[in-house]
Motif scaffolding. Structure first.
Motif: not given
Length: 360
Positions: A196-205, A179-194
């Motif tokens: 900053q974030a992105s939406y991020y998911y993968s198909q790793p299979f 299946p598709l795989v979300p990263h972070g919190d259901a696809g919300y991927s934090v990038k810094s202590p401040q």
């Protein structure tokens, strides 16, 4: 970084044109993104819609890496990336023609144990030279294409992939087995202590088959692939200079995505996703993953770490990554190192390593 043409010069200012300083984050990814949309926690990813472009955000990419082998056991790696970046916020109906604020850039790489090839394409949005359709899925720039080929439950279930450069090309088929795989919190991927974030998911299979064309002939290959989808408007903080990113396929079936964002004013920020063989993800926040450089290589443009120790005590993970070809430098408008790695230690396997922000 030298501009090769007016188009390269234009793209070399991206995606930071909406902000005041090129020095803020690698490639300007830490500049302020006033007027653009920003990721928000609690937003559900939606498919196939999110396979397509998000022009209200400043930057996004469709990014495929693959660890491949020939019948004689020789290792190869390929990369295919399409970037979209906006020079100005776009609201309402997307602007067509030359007035479109969307700029596109494609990178393709092919790595062997003793050679590395790379190519770059640049395009303006709105004129059909490059773009992405969500359904049926297709991403293209000139004659490079990633496109859906099957009737699976998801647009990413089966893809074809093509790219070429002056000395290489590849033509591959990709079939997803998980299946598709979300990263972070259901696809919300934090990038810094401040925050900053992105939406991020993968198909790793992906299981992959096809052929590579090289100066010494064609090679039939098979292997495993990993597709990343990510979009944001300011994914780095102002002081984060670059990242070290890994995607690992372990022989036991599990997988790992991890990154270390380097900060010139403090400790690196790390994040990881452990993926079970059935696709179940477990996210890990800052500090759970440790990436330690062990040996460096002087490439044509920068000195970079090409042997790493990767540890995650929460998963009893302690592995060593070694580049198949330490000279896998991408001499593109935003130069970086990108190539396949062998994995030994507690969880043997293969994977990919990307390192940005090294050198001038």
């Amino acid at each position: 970084m030298n501009a090769k043409s007016s188009a390269v010069a234009l793209f070399s200012l991206l995606p930071m044109l909406a902000g005041p300083a090129v020095s803020q984050g690698f490639a300007g990814l830490g500049t302020d993104a006033e007027g653009f949309s920003r990721p928000s926690l609690g937003t559900d990813l939606s498919f196939p819609k999110d396979h397509g472009a998000h022009p209200d955000f400043r930057i996004e990419w469709w990014y495929l890496t693959a660890n491949l082998s020939a019948s004689d056991g020789r290792d190869y790696g390929i990369q295919w990336t399409l970037f979209r970046s906006a020079v100005a916020p776009e609201t309402g109906t997307p602007t067509e023609g030359w007035q479109s604020p969307q700029i596109w850039m494609g990178h393709a790489g092919l790595t062997t144990p003793d050679a590395h090839f790379s190519a770059e394409r640049l395009a303006r949005g709105g004129i059909g030279q490059a773009g992405v359709l969500a359904a049926p899925f297709e991403a293209w720039i000139d004659d490079w294409r990633m496109a859906a080929t099957g009737d699976g439950a998801d647009e990413f279930d089966a893809l074809s992939l093509t790219a070429s450069g002056p000395d290489f090309s590849y033509d591959l088929t990709l079939t997803a087995t998980g299946p598709l795989v979300p990263h972070g919190d259901a696809g919300y991927s934090v990038k810094s202590p401040q925050g900053q974030a992105s939406y991020y998911y993968s198909q790793p299979f992906y299981e992959i088959a096809g052929h590579l064309s090289l100066p010494d002939g064609d090679v039939e290959v098979t292997g495993h692939g990993w597709l990343d989808r990510e979009w944001s408007s300011q994914p780095l903080s102002e002081t984060q200079d670059g990242w070290d990113w890994i995607s690992l396929h372990f022989d036991g079936g599990a997988k790992l995505m991890g990154f270390r964002l380097r900060d010139r004013e403090g400790a690196p920020f790390t994040s990881a996703t452990w993926i079970d063989p059935d696709g179940t993800p477990t996210p890990y926040g800052n500090g759970a993953l440790t990436l330690t450089p062990l040996e460096e290589t002087e490439t044509s443009a920068a000195t970079v770490p090409t042997v790493w120790q990767v540890e995650m005590p929460g998963r009893d993970l302690d592995v060593r990554l070694e580049a198949i070809n330490p000279q896998a430098w991408m001499a593109t408008s935003f130069p970086y190192w990108e190539g396949p790695v062998r994995v030994t230690g507690s969880h043997p396997g293969r994977g990919y390593l990307e390192m940005t922000g090294y050198g001038d």
